[in-house]
Design an enzyme around this catalytic site. Structure first.
Site, PDB file in Angstrom:
ATOM      1  N   ASP A 264       0.841  -1.202   0.000  1.00  0.00           N
ATOM      2  CA  ASP A 264       0.000   0.000   0.000  1.00  0.00           C
ATOM      3  C   ASP A 264       0.877   1.253   0.000  1.00  0.00           C
ATOM      4  O   ASP A 264       1.290   1.738   1.051  1.00  0.00           O
ATOM      5  CB  ASP A 264      -0.927  -0.018   1.228  1.00  0.00           C
ATOM      6  N   LYS A 271       1.699   7.909   0.300  1.00  0.00           N
ATOM      7  CA  LYS A 271       2.028   8.002   1.728  1.00  0.00           C
ATOM      8  C   LYS A 271       3.412   8.621   1.907  1.00  0.00           C
ATOM      9  O   LYS A 271       4.297   8.351   1.104  1.00  0.00           O
ATOM     10  CB  LYS A 271       2.081   6.603   2.354  1.00  0.00           C
ATOM     11  N   ARG A 345     -10.967  -0.548   2.049  1.00  0.00           N
ATOM     12  CA  ARG A 345     -12.428  -0.652   2.079  1.00  0.00           C
ATOM     13  C   ARG A 345     -12.995  -0.810   0.674  1.00  0.00           C
ATOM     14  O   ARG A 345     -14.023  -1.449   0.483  1.00  0.00           O
ATOM     15  CB  ARG A 345     -13.020   0.550   2.829  1.00  0.00           C
TER      16      ARG A 345
HETATM   17  N1  BES Z   1      -3.266   0.167   5.052  1.00  0.00           N
HETATM   18  C1  BES Z   1      -3.689   1.391   5.620  1.00  0.00           C
HETATM   19  C2  BES Z   1      -3.962   1.299   7.116  1.00  0.00           C
HETATM   20  C3  BES Z   1      -2.802   0.962   7.989  1.00  0.00           C
HETATM   21  C4  BES Z   1      -2.116   1.942   8.655  1.00  0.00           C
HETATM   22  C5  BES Z   1      -2.427  -0.355   8.201  1.00  0.00           C
HETATM   23  C6  BES Z   1      -1.064   1.628   9.480  1.00  0.00           C
HETATM   24  C7  BES Z   1      -1.376  -0.678   9.028  1.00  0.00           C
HETATM   25  C8  BES Z   1      -0.693   0.324   9.671  1.00  0.00           C
HETATM   26  C9  BES Z   1      -4.947   1.895   4.941  1.00  0.00           C
HETATM   27  O1  BES Z   1      -5.086   1.509   3.627  1.00  0.00           O
HETATM   28  C10 BES Z   1      -4.888   3.374   4.963  1.00  0.00           C
HETATM   29  O2  BES Z   1      -4.034   3.918   4.314  1.00  0.00           O
HETATM   30  N2  BES Z   1      -5.796   3.995   5.702  1.00  0.00           N
HETATM   31  C11 BES Z   1      -5.837   5.411   5.811  1.00  0.00           C
HETATM   32  C12 BES Z   1      -7.256   5.857   5.596  1.00  0.00           C
HETATM   33  C13 BES Z   1      -7.401   7.327   5.381  1.00  0.00           C
HETATM   34  C14 BES Z   1      -6.797   7.740   4.054  1.00  0.00           C
HETATM   35  C15 BES Z   1      -8.872   7.663   5.417  1.00  0.00           C
HETATM   36  C16 BES Z   1      -5.340   5.785   7.207  1.00  0.00           C
HETATM   37  O3  BES Z   1      -5.644   5.066   8.162  1.00  0.00           O
HETATM   38  O4  BES Z   1      -4.609   6.771   7.308  1.00  0.00           O
HETATM   39 ZN    ZN Z   2      -4.127  -0.197   3.051  1.00  0.00          ZN
HETATM   40 MN    MN Z   3      -4.095   2.826   2.303  1.00  0.00          MN
END
Ligand code: BES
Ligand code: ZN
Ligand code: MN
Length: 492
Positions: A264, A271, A345
């Site tokens: 990701d 990110k 999601r």
């Molecule tokens: N894979 C991430 C969530 C995650 C964060 C998993 C840290 C393991 C460790 C997910 O896809 C993500 O990026 N979520 C975002 C959502 C936001 C953009 C609404 C998040 O949690 O920042």
């Molecule tokens: Zn993710």
């Molecule tokens: Mn993500």
């Protein structure tokens, strides 16, 4: 690794090492006195001098100098007697196994005559702690690899058949947990959607689970536009994995779904580096489902369980999905993409909708879905949300016993407001500027749950991997979810 059980006394055990557990406040068990007599009361001197205090996980090594048939004796701390629990015993045995492995003592016995646990639980906890402790991620090391433990003998004086059953079941379950950990720990370059699918197929073949893989073309035919959108920025195309275990006399169907984002990057909403470094772990939910499918098949659970994984790599390639794009999901609802990093999601919608085909009574999804779950619960327990409180209670019980614990977050109707799209039916990030982030993600998923199904969503982003070694686990993937789900399904 081989497990044996024995009802012999500790003084008759022939082995490379014998672990003898002691409480901090042990007044001296009968077994201790028998051993100490053979050792000319050296143990009593050690205890008196407080060279060994019995703190949880503490070990003290003695060479037995031929006074006992076992070559070495380890005292093993159990902590305070009144604080004793399954988990504390698991931790103590984990420390013992790690200590032995570090010293390359690959065969050892564990004396448990004075441990009061039910025979099945005794066998289960010991095998669990040993098998989990034995796993380290050294696949990419070219030197200094530690050898695997070879044989463990559990000495006890309870019902031998039940102890053996516990050892047997836990070996299956914990080895499956270790398979899950290996899939997760493997770098993303070597764990693309296609490779993950192949690994699932291999695990299924080994354990007699039916497995069907859909490639990119077939995914297009299935109209899984959400999965395709998330995968479109990567040179490694998505896969859809369907696993099916049909136990005898199964009446209802349980569907397990795992998030399988093999890496990701965040996509176009890329990110920052410090947030990206752990993102090979973003397929932990799917790996837990694969491990669970293997375990329940090997345990021959009398249930009909289907495992679904929509796996993709979230990358910012030139064909990547963009903020503002609108995707038509499998159930006809339109998803407005406001943030390409809320991809989990989106991929899960296809599996949730596809589950409808099986008319499931229960759907359980596991996903490393939000960073927000760590804000809510730290790294202590995962979050669970859903539409059936009784089912959630059952999961909590399974969590307390396996120590893969879960805590419920509410899905109150008011939260749904936050997912309303301006252009599409639902948006993939909610309002409120990140508040209640884990719940908002759960509310999004709820829109895609098959009708009439009881449903639970586990956000495991805070539990799937760890940045430090613990008593029976190691830095990296924890395998969270496998022991939890198998416990739930064993008690179904
Ligand atoms: N894979 C991430 C969530 C995650 C964060 C998993 C840290 C393991 C460790 C997910 O896809 C993500 O990026 N979520 C975002 C959502 C936001 C953009 C609404 C998040 O949690 O920042
Ligand atoms: Zn993710
Ligand atoms: Mn993500």
């Amino acid at each position: 690794m081989k497990f044996f059980s024995s009802t012999k006394s500790a003084v008759d055990i022939v082995d490379d090492a014998l672990f003898f557990p002691l409480f901090e406040d042990d007044s001296g068990s009968k077994e201790l006195a028998i051993i100490d007599k053979k050792l000319n009361n050296v143990l009593l001197s050690i205890l008196k001098a407080k060279d060994f205090k019995g703190e949880l996980g503490e070990t003290f090594l003695l060479n037995t100098n031929n006074l006992l048939p076992a070559k070495r004796l380890f005292l093993l701390g159990l902590g305070k007697q009144k604080e004793f629990s399954e988990e504390r015993f698991r931790k103590a045995v984990g420390s013992a196994a790690k200590r032995a492995k570090n010293l390359s003592i690959l065969n050892f016995s564990l004396c448990t005559h004075h441990i009061s646990l039910e025979p099945y639980v005794l066998g289960k906890v010991v095998a669990e702690a040993v098998v989990l402790s034995n796993y380290t991620f050294d696949t990419y090391k070219t030197k200094d690899k530690k050898k695997s433990l070879e044989s463990i003998t559990l000495c006890h004086d309870s019902d031998d058949a039940k102890v053996k059953q516990g050892l047997h079941d836990a070996e299956i379950i914990s080895s499956s947990s270790n398979l899950t950990r290996e899939l997760i720990n493997t770098p993303a370059a070597d764990m693309t959607p296609a490779i993950l699918a192949q690994k699932a197929k291999d695990a299924c073949k080994k354990s007699g689970v039916k497995c069907t893989i859909f490639d990119e073309k077939q995914i297009k035919k299935l109209n899984m536009n959400a999965l395709l959108a998330v995968g479109s920025g990567s040179a490694n195309p998505p896969r859809f994995i369907v696993m099916e275990h049909k136990g005898k006399k199964a009446k209802e169907t349980i569907v397990l779904i795992g998030k399988g984002v093999t890496f990701d990057s965040g996509g176009i909403n890329i990110k920052p580096g410090s947030f990206m470094k752990d993102m090979k772990y973003d397929m932990s939910g799917s790996a837990a489902v694969i491990g669970t499918m293997q375990a329940i098949a090997q345990l021959q659970l009398p249930l009909h369980v289907v495992g679904l994984v929509a796996t993709a790599e979230n990358m910012p390639g030139n064909n990547a999905y963009r903020p503002g794009d609108v995707i038509k999901a499998l159930n006809g609802k339109t998803i407005e993409v406001l943030h390409t990093d809320a991809e989990g999601r989106v991929t899960l919608t296809d599996s949730l909708c596809y589950a409808e085909k099986f008319k499931p009574s229960v759907v359980i999804d596991l996903a490393t879905l939000t960073g927000a779950v760590t804000i809510a619960l730290g790294n202590v327990c995962a979050a669970v949300m859903g539409n059936d409180d009784a089912l959630i209670k059952k999961l909590q019980v399974a969590g307390d016993s396996t120590f893969e614990r879960v805590w419920q977050l509410p899905l109150y109707e008011e939260f749904a407001e936050l997912n309303k799209g301006a252009v599409g039916d639902v948006a993939n990030i909610g309002g409120w500027d990140g508040k209640a982030g884990s719940i908002v993600a759960g509310m999004f998923l709820k829109e895609f749950v098959p009708s009439n199904a009881k449903w639970m969503h586990l956000d495991i982003a805070n539990k799937a991997f760890s940045d430090k070694d613990t008593a029976y686990l190691a830095k990296g993937a924890t395998g969270f979810g496998v022991r939890l789900l198998v416990e739930l399904l064993q008690k179904w």
